[in-house]
Scaffold this active site. Structure first.
Site, PDB file in Angstrom:
ATOM      1  CE1 TYR A  43       0.975  -0.231   4.350  1.00 62.72           C
ATOM      2  CE2 TYR A  43      -1.330  -0.660   4.843  1.00 62.72           C
ATOM      3  CZ  TYR A  43      -0.031  -0.529   5.254  1.00 62.72           C
ATOM      4  OH  TYR A  43       0.263  -0.687   6.572  1.00 62.72           O
ATOM      5  CD  GLU A  44      -0.713   4.969   1.602  1.00 63.53           C
ATOM      6  OE1 GLU A  44      -0.698   5.890   0.746  1.00 63.53           O
ATOM      7  OE2 GLU A  44      -1.760   4.610   2.166  1.00 63.53           O
TER       8      GLU A  44
END
Length: 599
Positions: A440-441
């Site tokens: 994620y990110e």
């Protein structure tokens, strides 16, 4: 039960002795109160909360998980009560503007709390962590009315926030998103669409949830140039700032996932939900990067968290677990066998975790000081310089530290042997929880493209030169210190090679742009190892200075120096294979015809 003890001595070492944070704060307007005594007091209180309240809930969150029932999410036992203690302690407001209810302290102090909270219980930490990014976005781009309505509640911790980007058909490629926002006569918008993988999207810990949502206006251009940003609250605020009627946003389900079970990962449905535009129309992605950059540094912290947690618990186990005898003769002759810490391969696993955790801490704190300067420095040139350095370091910190954090979590499990695979020890949870950090990110691969493509090649190497100049000046400043040569000589060579490699890849990319993608991850990992080498050299220099002067805790500084040598002799040589692979070209990846990928 596994435990967490905040490494306050090492945190203070990096802040005070390596980065000279006292001088840093004194040179920032409004930060006079951030004295060493105050920083120590904040750290001490944060440590108590992390150790006594959050750490015991870590396995509870993993075992119970979040429960979904008819659109409602119930968090694990103790999570809600812990959040109320967090709010009552004033922790959400620590590093925010007093105008909106904050305490006005620098962002880097908030990082200290985030580290301890996140290492003690990463799943729980994501609830206030997402709020922090929402606060930064509103503070940077919201109107005064939006700040008064939403930011004050987020700063107090009464409400929490999320970021809603990803949709079922698109992940990183946000230019494909379909969520729509229809303008209304009263200036609001009706937002409709589905978002997935929304961390903390629904829960029972706060009175309201403020969603920061990307969507398209009816006349928006195609692609990323046609994305706008909206506030969409779970409950619409009343005129007096309270919680009003339910908005048209609901949780359709929560994901059943590999780790971070204590945090709700939600499918969020927006059905004509009332929303309010943040920033200019069609500039939402620019505004969202305020949120995303905050989140990326926070995710880098996750790599440190899992390395530190794994190291602490596997070290305790290695000192207690008896297995075989040392190859150089019994070290505990009065016992049935020697503790496994006497064995070289166990030492390697432990030292790798230690070197990654302590080096990662230095990288994150260095980055946090750039956040302070970029936001608070009086000199525009100083702000711009800090912002540029932060932009360069962020993809390295996010991707490199999460990759090494996962490696460390696995090493921690390995120290336990078969017991590491059993749930009661917590080591397998640490591995599972850490795995998401590389996804994620922005995945490691996306961060690598950002670093090599956008931050380095698109600036004609200027971003890289800014950092290599810092490294060069450090090496020059200590070139006459004979004990430092074991660190400075390899660091100097790598610092020079870094620029040469960049030039070679750039030249190849002029003929074939796939060369950037083919080299990018190896280039990022190389960059990470060199960056940590610079920071370990700085830490070694301080340790040598203290030992020579006979100051402080000799054992601590000797351990720091020994770990620096381990890093340079055992981990930094990984750069040699990375050089070979990054320069091997795109052909070995792209030559096989797509139809020939068969099983």
């Amino acid at each position: 039960m596994p435990e967490y003890k905040a490494p306050q001595r090492d945190m203070q070492f990096v802040l005070n002795e390596v980065l000279d944070v006292e001088n840093h704060y004194q040179n920032l307007p409004g930060c006079d109160e951030a004295t060493p005594d105050m920083v120590a007091a904040i750290m001490e209180e944060g440590a108590k909360f992390a150790e006594r309240v959050l750490s015991p809930l870590n396995q509870v969150g993993d075992q119970q998980g979040c429960q979904f029932n008819d659109g409602q999410v119930t968090t694990p036992d103790g999570f809600k009560e812990a959040y109320q203690q967090f709010v009552e302690g004033g922790w959400p407001s620590l590093a925010h503007d007093p105008q909106w209810g904050g305490q006005g302290l620098p962002e880097s102090l908030g990082i200290l709390i985030n580290e301890m909270v996140g290492t003690a219980n990463w799943s729980w930490s994501m609830y206030p962590g997402l709020s922090h990014g929402a606060m930064n976005t509103l503070e940077a781009h919201g109107t005064d009315q939006q700040k008064q309505t939403y930011l004050t509640k987020l700063v107090s911790g009464e409400w929490t926030g999320t970021m809603c980007l990803t949709e079922p058909h698109c992940g990183t490629d946000l230019g494909m998103l379909r969520t729509k926002a229809e303008p209304q006569a009263d200036g609001s918008y009706k937002v409709s669409g589905t978002k997935i993988f929304i961390s903390a999207g629904e829960h029972d810990m706060a009175d309201n949830i403020v969603h920061i949502v990307l969507a398209r206006l009816p006349d928006a251009p195609e692609g990323t140039k046609g994305i706008s940003l909206f506030i969409v609250p779970k409950f619409l605020p009343t005129a007096d700032g309270g919680v009003g009627e339910r908005n048209g946003v609901s949780c359709g389900s929560i994901e059943h996932k590999m780790g971070i079970h204590g945090n709700s990962t939600c499918v969020m449905n927006f059905d004509g939900a009332t929303g309010f535009l943040i920033g200019p129309p069609n500039k939402g992605l620019n505004c969202m990067f305020t949120f995303m950059n905050t989140a990326r540094l926070g995710t880098a912290l996750q790599g440190l968290a899992h390395a530190e947690w794994g190291f602490q618990n596997s070290l305790t186990y290695a000192k207690e677990r008896l297995q075989m005898r040392s190859l150089t003769g019994p070290k505990a002759p009065d016992r049935a066998a020697d503790p496994i810490i006497v064995h070289p391969e166990v030492r390697k696993l432990l030292l790798t975790q230690k070197a990654i955790a302590e080096g990662g801490r230095a990288l994150i704190y260095l980055s946090a000081l750039q956040v302070d300067k970029a936001h608070m420095a009086e000199d525009p040139a100083e702000r711009a310089e800090a912002d540029g350095l932060l932009a360069f370091l962020t993809p390295i910190a996010k991707a490199f530290l999460t990759e090494l954090g996962f490696e460390s979590a696995n090493h921690g499990l390995q120290v336990y042997g078969g017991h590491g695979y059993i749930s009661e020890w917590g080591m397998e949870q640490n591995v599972r929880d850490s795995r998401i950090s590389m996804l994620y990110e922005g995945t490691t691969q996306i961060q690598a493209l950002d670093l090599l493509g956008r931050k380095v090649l698109m600036t004609q190497g200027e971003a890289l030169k800014g950092f290599t100049k810092i490294v060069h000046k450090f090496c020059q400043a200590h070139s006459d210190e004979q004990p430092m040569q074991e660190f400075l000589e390899p660091l100097n060579k790598l610092n020079k090679e870094w620029g040469e490699l960049t030039m070679k890849i750039g030249m190849k990319a002029m003929q074939n742009r796939d060369e950037v993608g083919a080299a990018s991850v190896d280039y990022l990992m190389y960059s990470g190892y060199v960056t940590l080498a610079y920071l370990w050299a700085r830490m070694a220099q301080v340790a040598q200075q203290k030992l020579a002067a006979g100051e402080g805790d000799t054992a601590f500084y000797q351990a720091k120096l020994t770990t620096a040598r381990f890093y340079f002799q055992r981990l930094l040589p990984r750069t040699r294979s990375l050089v070979e692979t990054m320069l091997s070209g795109a052909d070995n990846l792209m030559a096989l015809d797509e139809d020939h990928f068969q099983f």
